[in-house]
Design an enzyme around this catalytic site. Structure first.
Site, PDB file in Angstrom:
ATOM      1  CE  LYS A   1      -5.850  -7.968  -1.974  1.00  9.26           C
ATOM      2  NZ  LYS A   1      -5.581  -7.643  -0.626  1.00  9.26           N
TER       3      LYS A   1
ATOM      4  CE  LYS B   1     -13.754  -2.900  -0.051  1.00  7.27           C
ATOM      5  NZ  LYS B   1     -12.836  -2.785   1.078  1.00  7.27           N
TER       6      LYS B   1
ATOM      7  CE  LYS C   1      -4.561  -1.162   1.698  1.00  6.98           C
ATOM      8  NZ  LYS C   1      -5.677  -0.683   2.523  1.00  6.98           N
TER       9      LYS C   1
HETATM   10  P1  TYM Z   1     -10.641  -5.586   3.512  1.00  8.68           P
HETATM   11  O1  TYM Z   1     -11.617  -4.476   3.680  1.00  8.68           O
HETATM   12  O2  TYM Z   1      -9.497  -5.389   2.575  1.00  8.68           O
HETATM   13  O3  TYM Z   1     -11.384  -6.914   3.059  1.00  8.68           O
HETATM   14  C1  TYM Z   1     -12.517  -7.380   3.769  1.00  8.68           C
HETATM   15  C2  TYM Z   1     -12.574  -8.899   3.770  1.00  8.68           C
HETATM   16  O4  TYM Z   1     -12.630  -9.402   2.431  1.00  8.68           O
HETATM   17  C3  TYM Z   1     -11.569 -10.323   2.220  1.00  8.68           C
HETATM   18  N1  TYM Z   1     -11.080 -10.151   0.841  1.00  8.68           N
HETATM   19  C4  TYM Z   1     -10.936 -11.150  -0.034  1.00  8.68           C
HETATM   20  N2  TYM Z   1     -11.159 -12.482   0.091  1.00  8.68           N
HETATM   21  C5  TYM Z   1     -10.931 -13.245  -1.003  1.00  8.68           C
HETATM   22  N3  TYM Z   1     -10.484 -12.749  -2.181  1.00  8.68           N
HETATM   23  C6  TYM Z   1     -10.237 -11.428  -2.350  1.00  8.68           C
HETATM   24  N4  TYM Z   1      -9.820 -10.936  -3.513  1.00  8.68           N
HETATM   25  C7  TYM Z   1     -10.477 -10.560  -1.235  1.00  8.68           C
HETATM   26  N5  TYM Z   1     -10.346  -9.219  -1.042  1.00  8.68           N
HETATM   27  C8  TYM Z   1     -10.730  -8.990   0.232  1.00  8.68           C
HETATM   28  C9  TYM Z   1     -10.499  -9.925   3.225  1.00  8.68           C
HETATM   29  O5  TYM Z   1      -9.625 -10.992   3.503  1.00  8.68           O
HETATM   30  C10 TYM Z   1     -11.330  -9.534   4.415  1.00  8.68           C
HETATM   31  O6  TYM Z   1     -11.721 -10.665   5.160  1.00  8.68           O
HETATM   32  N6  TYM Z   1      -7.766  -5.270   7.627  1.00  8.68           N
HETATM   33  C11 TYM Z   1      -9.026  -5.784   7.098  1.00  8.68           C
HETATM   34  C12 TYM Z   1     -10.246  -5.285   7.834  1.00  8.68           C
HETATM   35  C13 TYM Z   1     -10.187  -5.452   9.318  1.00  8.68           C
HETATM   36  C14 TYM Z   1     -10.448  -6.640  10.035  1.00  8.68           C
HETATM   37  C15 TYM Z   1     -10.304  -6.289  11.403  1.00  8.68           C
HETATM   38  C16 TYM Z   1     -10.803  -7.937   9.662  1.00  8.68           C
HETATM   39  C17 TYM Z   1      -9.899  -4.477  10.209  1.00  8.68           C
HETATM   40  N7  TYM Z   1      -9.962  -4.970  11.475  1.00  8.68           N
HETATM   41  C18 TYM Z   1     -10.475  -7.234  12.408  1.00  8.68           C
HETATM   42  C19 TYM Z   1     -10.973  -8.878  10.680  1.00  8.68           C
HETATM   43  C20 TYM Z   1     -10.809  -8.523  12.037  1.00  8.68           C
HETATM   44  C21 TYM Z   1      -9.171  -5.341   5.647  1.00  8.68           C
HETATM   45  O7  TYM Z   1      -8.566  -4.383   5.224  1.00  8.68           O
HETATM   46  O8  TYM Z   1     -10.086  -6.053   4.936  1.00  8.68           O
END
Ligand code: TYM
Length: 321
Positions: free
Chosen positions: A190, A193, A108
């Site tokens: 991957k 967004k 990032k």
């Molecule tokens: P974020 O917002 O990037 O993604 C949210 C969830 O979607 C999953 N994900 C995917 N799974 C499969 N294939 C993909 N291409 C894909 N893109 C995203 C992510 O693995 C995630 O489960 N840091 C985290 C958010 C967060 C969080 C937490 C999660 C903050 N605090 C505490 C669990 C517990 C994040 O940026 O997810």
């Protein structure tokens, strides 16, 4: 159980298959908290009005996908002060060496490492706080969050050793057939967004025509046997994996090349996503309903968080009045 998603735009098929679909299945079994992690979102610049809209959109998406807003807690992270408070405490016991290993920060921050914010760098300590604040035992996420979860486990262990056993060590749940959904344009990246091409992903708000067009344009190859030698065909493997995840069955149809297969895949994707998209559109119009869910969720989350924060403060040596 605790999990969260950043409200930084439309959620996509990766978020659905990697996370939300599993949450929906697991919500019966666990007392669950589904957070909209707006404090994580601002680790990179956000336009305030758009962030506010995206928080409601994310809440609407959770509900449209089948999260029960009555049974579970749905709330925005910023509404519960404990996240920031515990994030600071945990930041003070997290060595820089641990943070320096985080690959997502490197991705990032990119070339502009010196310009990246302190928040982006410290993000994994805040994520650990999100989880530990509720003494969470289970965290369902996609594959890309594995490293952050391992760090959260290490931080929990470090706290317990320093201040006394308090936090359970949270279990990552990286399950289901699609823990890592790849871009439709590049099978080695991957689905995300932040990809500048909207053709790289299927959004949960896309209508049927858009889904069909994106699948038709998805990168594939000229192999007639769609399912052969998938090790060296990342795009084909990804499309078949999506098909299998959406249908719940291994992809072994009798397809005559990708034109044929993509028609089936589009039909399946539309049958799953279109009802979700319709529901999201309906829910986002009802902002007062969404706000009432978020307010109620914040109150319920705060109750747990405040109780735990008192214990945590005592352990650390802070006065509790
Ligand atoms: P974020 O917002 O990037 O993604 C949210 C969830 O979607 C999953 N994900 C995917 N799974 C499969 N294939 C993909 N291409 C894909 N893109 C995203 C992510 O693995 C995630 O489960 N840091 C985290 C958010 C967060 C969080 C937490 C999660 C903050 N605090 C505490 C669990 C517990 C994040 O940026 O997810």
């Amino acid at each position: 159980m605790f999990s969260g998603i950043q409200p930084t735009g439309n959620l996509h098929l990766g978020n659905y298959l990697g996370a939300i679909k599993n949450w929906v299945a697991l919500q019966e079994k666990y007392r669950s908290i589904f957070c909209i992690v707006d404090m994580h979102a601002i680790t990179v610049p956000q336009e305030p009005a758009e962030l506010a809209r995206n928080i409601r959109l994310t809440a609407a998406t959770y509900i449209a996908c089948g999260i029960d807003a009555e049974k579970n807690i749905i709330f925005p992270q910023s509404a519960v002060a404990g996240h920031a408070e515990l994030g600071w405490i945990l930041g003070c016991i997290t060595p820089l060496g641990w943070l320096n290993r985080m690959t997502q920060f490197k991705e990032k921050a990119g070339e502009e490492r010196e310009g990246a914010s302190l928040g982006l760098y410290g993000y994994p300590a805040l994520m650990a706080a999100d989880i530990l604040l509720y003494k969470t035992t289970h965290v369902p996420v996609g594959e890309d969050q594995k490293q952050h979860l391992e760090l959260a486990r290490d931080i929990a262990g470090a706290f317990n050793r320093q201040f006394g056993e308090f936090f359970p060590i949270p279990e990552p749940m990286i399950t289901g057939p699609a823990t890592r959904v790849m871009s439709l344009r590049d099978g080695l990246r991957k689905m995300s967004k932040s990809d500048e091409s909207d053709y790289s992903r299927i959004n949960l708000t896309d209508d049927a025509d858009t889904i069909a067009l994106k699948i038709q344009k998805a990168k594939s190859d000229s192999e007639r046997d769609v399912t052969a030698n998938l090790e060296n065909r990342p795009e084909a493997a990804n499309l078949l994996n999506i098909y299998a995840a959406l249908t719940g069955n291994p992809a072994n149809g009798n397809w005559r090349g990708f034109g044929d297969f993509k028609k089936d895949l589009a039909a399946v994707a539309i049958s799953v996503i279109e009802p979700i998209a319709v529901e999201i559109r309906k829910l986002t119009k009802d902002t007062s309903y969404l706000d009432s869910i978020l307010k109620k969720g914040s109150e319920r989350a705060n109750e747990i968080a405040e109780k735990n924060m008192k214990e945590i403060k005592k352990l650390v040596g802070f006065p509790v009045f």
